[in-house]
Design a protein around this motif. Structure first.
Motif, mmCIF file in Angstrom:
data_model
loop_
_atom_site.group_PDB
_atom_site.id
_atom_site.type_symbol
_atom_site.label_atom_id
_atom_site.label_comp_id
_atom_site.label_asym_id
_atom_site.label_seq_id
_atom_site.Cartn_x
_atom_site.Cartn_y
_atom_site.Cartn_z
ATOM 1 N N ARG A 129 1.373 -0.954 -0.187
ATOM 2 C CA ARG A 129 0.358 0.047 -0.209
ATOM 3 C C ARG A 129 0.936 1.071 0.173
ATOM 4 N NH1 ARG A 129 -3.788 0.384 4.787
ATOM 5 N NH2 ARG A 129 -3.569 -1.940 3.956
ATOM 6 N N TRP A 130 1.566 1.491 1.146
ATOM 7 C CA TRP A 130 2.858 2.519 0.870
ATOM 8 C C TRP A 130 3.904 2.444 -0.631
ATOM 9 C CZ3 TRP A 130 3.988 4.917 6.619
ATOM 10 C CH2 TRP A 130 2.773 4.276 6.785
ATOM 11 N N TYR A 131 4.031 1.294 -0.752
ATOM 12 C CA TYR A 131 5.580 1.391 -1.943
ATOM 13 C C TYR A 131 5.467 0.567 -3.110
ATOM 14 C CZ TYR A 131 8.250 2.905 2.169
ATOM 15 O OH TYR A 131 8.722 3.368 3.676
ATOM 16 N N GLY A 132 4.229 0.573 -3.408
ATOM 17 C CA GLY A 132 3.497 0.333 -4.593
ATOM 18 C C GLY A 132 3.385 -1.821 -4.431
ATOM 19 N N GLN A 133 2.572 -2.048 -4.924
ATOM 20 C CA GLN A 133 2.190 -3.139 -5.278
ATOM 21 C C GLN A 133 3.006 -4.054 -6.357
ATOM 22 O OE1 GLN A 133 -2.108 -3.606 -6.146
ATOM 23 N NE2 GLN A 133 -1.693 -6.151 -5.338
ATOM 24 N N ASP A 134 3.625 -4.990 -6.661
ATOM 25 C CA ASP A 134 4.271 -5.521 -7.264
ATOM 26 C C ASP A 134 5.660 -5.266 -7.750
ATOM 27 O OD1 ASP A 134 2.182 -8.001 -7.482
ATOM 28 O OD2 ASP A 134 0.617 -6.736 -8.761
ATOM 29 N N THR A 135 6.047 -4.046 -6.999
ATOM 30 C CA THR A 135 7.789 -3.401 -7.053
ATOM 31 C C THR A 135 8.581 -4.121 -6.383
ATOM 32 O OG1 THR A 135 6.987 -1.818 -4.860
ATOM 33 C CG2 THR A 135 6.054 -1.725 -7.493
ATOM 34 N N ALA A 136 9.871 -3.786 -6.398
ATOM 35 C CA ALA A 136 10.947 -4.326 -6.118
ATOM 36 C C ALA A 136 10.653 -3.664 -4.285
ATOM 37 C CB ALA A 136 11.897 -4.180 -6.835
ATOM 38 N N THR A 137 10.871 -2.152 -4.680
ATOM 39 C CA THR A 137 10.843 -1.795 -3.085
ATOM 40 C C THR A 137 9.437 -2.254 -2.101
ATOM 41 O OG1 THR A 137 11.487 0.337 -4.533
ATOM 42 C CG2 THR A 137 10.854 0.593 -1.855
ATOM 43 N N GLY A 138 8.037 -2.595 -2.821
ATOM 44 C CA GLY A 138 7.154 -3.243 -1.493
ATOM 45 C C GLY A 138 8.065 -4.564 -1.317
ATOM 46 N N ALA A 139 8.230 -5.052 -1.865
ATOM 47 C CA ALA A 139 9.142 -6.592 -1.552
ATOM 48 C C ALA A 139 10.222 -6.639 -0.426
ATOM 49 C CB ALA A 139 9.103 -7.160 -3.279
ATOM 50 N N ALA A 140 10.764 -5.209 -0.736
ATOM 51 C CA ALA A 140 11.381 -5.189 0.191
ATOM 52 C C ALA A 140 11.200 -4.928 1.167
ATOM 53 C CB ALA A 140 12.747 -4.713 -0.726
ATOM 54 N N ARG A 141 10.100 -4.047 1.216
ATOM 55 C CA ARG A 141 10.016 -3.212 2.697
ATOM 56 C C ARG A 141 8.990 -4.236 3.086
ATOM 57 N NH1 ARG A 141 13.175 0.145 1.946
ATOM 58 N NH2 ARG A 141 13.025 1.523 1.514
ATOM 59 N N THR A 142 8.502 -5.354 2.244
ATOM 60 C CA THR A 142 7.873 -6.573 3.367
ATOM 61 C C THR A 142 8.654 -7.556 3.581
ATOM 62 O OG1 THR A 142 6.101 -6.624 1.519
ATOM 63 C CG2 THR A 142 6.485 -8.205 2.635
ATOM 64 N N ARG A 143 10.002 -7.946 3.118
ATOM 65 C CA ARG A 143 10.917 -8.574 3.625
ATOM 66 C C ARG A 143 11.647 -8.492 4.863
ATOM 67 N NH1 ARG A 143 12.603 -9.251 -1.874
ATOM 68 N NH2 ARG A 143 13.958 -8.025 -1.564
ATOM 69 N N ASP A 144 11.261 -6.644 5.026
ATOM 70 C CA ASP A 144 12.032 -6.087 5.940
ATOM 71 C C ASP A 144 11.116 -5.724 7.243
ATOM 72 O OD1 ASP A 144 14.136 -4.899 7.388
ATOM 73 O OD2 ASP A 144 13.255 -2.349 6.360
ATOM 74 N N VAL A 145 9.895 -6.165 6.898
ATOM 75 C CA VAL A 145 8.730 -5.892 7.595
ATOM 76 C C VAL A 145 8.968 -7.276 8.786
ATOM 77 C CG1 VAL A 145 6.619 -5.774 8.609
ATOM 78 C CG2 VAL A 145 7.730 -3.659 7.629
ATOM 79 N N LEU A 146 8.723 -8.387 7.879
ATOM 80 C CA LEU A 146 9.194 -10.181 7.845
ATOM 81 C C LEU A 146 10.460 -10.216 9.619
ATOM 82 C CD1 LEU A 146 6.961 -11.313 5.054
ATOM 83 C CD2 LEU A 146 6.004 -10.970 7.733
ATOM 84 N N ASP A 147 11.273 -9.602 8.369
ATOM 85 C CA ASP A 147 12.649 -9.628 9.269
ATOM 86 C C ASP A 147 12.465 -9.659 10.712
ATOM 87 O OD1 ASP A 147 13.444 -11.360 6.987
ATOM 88 O OD2 ASP A 147 14.868 -9.440 6.131
ATOM 89 N N HIS A 148 12.226 -8.294 11.375
ATOM 90 C CA HIS A 148 12.013 -7.607 12.323
ATOM 91 C C HIS A 148 11.380 -7.879 13.058
ATOM 92 C CE1 HIS A 148 15.187 -5.452 10.170
ATOM 93 N NE2 HIS A 148 15.671 -5.114 11.365
ATOM 94 N N ALA A 149 9.881 -8.105 12.330
ATOM 95 C CA ALA A 149 8.703 -8.737 13.746
ATOM 96 C C ALA A 149 8.385 -10.030 13.868
ATOM 97 C CB ALA A 149 7.179 -8.472 12.357
ATOM 98 N N PRO A 150 8.637 -10.794 14.806
ATOM 99 C CA PRO A 150 8.406 -11.900 15.445
ATOM 100 C C PRO A 150 7.723 -12.479 15.040
ATOM 101 C CG PRO A 150 8.621 -11.064 17.690
ATOM 102 C CD PRO A 150 8.917 -9.902 15.953
ATOM 103 N N ALA A 151 7.497 -13.895 15.213
ATOM 104 C CA ALA A 151 6.188 -14.870 14.902
ATOM 105 C C ALA A 151 5.703 -14.796 16.161
ATOM 106 C CB ALA A 151 6.416 -15.863 14.285
ATOM 107 N N PRO A 152 4.420 -14.303 16.001
ATOM 108 C CA PRO A 152 3.260 -14.874 17.827
ATOM 109 C C PRO A 152 3.703 -15.728 17.895
ATOM 110 C CG PRO A 152 2.160 -14.143 15.050
ATOM 111 C CD PRO A 152 2.714 -14.455 14.905
ATOM 112 N N ARG A 153 3.670 -15.678 19.597
ATOM 113 C CA ARG A 153 3.071 -16.842 20.224
ATOM 114 C C ARG A 153 2.161 -17.456 20.097
ATOM 115 N NH1 ARG A 153 7.207 -13.352 22.603
ATOM 116 N NH2 ARG A 153 9.095 -14.349 22.957
#
Length: 102
Positions: free
Chosen positions: A59-83
């Motif tokens: 939503r913030w960086y564009g759908q199907d863009t390299a930046t959107g994909a990189a930001r998704t990975r960045d968030v997932l790298d820092h957001a731990p799996a819920p317990r």
């Protein structure tokens, strides 16, 4: 019994190893805000973590863009799996702490 919103020693060590970028912090705070008002007492599941990371990044960086994909990975790298048993509200507190560098 430790507080469920406090990270484990391993989680804390990993968090200090890599700090999130400013863009990642912004996304983490936006997701935390959403989780704190949208059914905060419901269980947080990993599927929601993945969906929200992808949804907010695109939503913030564009759908199907390299930046959107990189930001998704960045968030997932820092957001731990819920317990197991963790609520969305509790998870929001964890995301805020990560975004604020605590």
């Amino acid at each position: 019994m430790p507080e469920r919103t406090h990270p484990t020693q391993q989680d804390e060590g990993l968090r200090h190893a890599t700090q999130p970028s400013e863009a990642c912090r912004t996304l983490l705070l936006a997701i935390a805000q959403y989780l704190s008002v949208a059914r905060p007492g419901d269980a947080m599941v990993d599927e929601s973590r993945i969906y929200l990371a992808r949804s907010y990044a695109q939503r913030w960086y564009g759908q199907d863009t390299a930046t959107g994909a990189a930001r998704t990975r960045d968030v997932l790298d820092h957001a731990p799996a819920p317990r197991t048993g963790q609520t969305r509200g509790e998870y929001a507190l964890i995301l805020r702490a990560i975004a604020e560098g605590r």
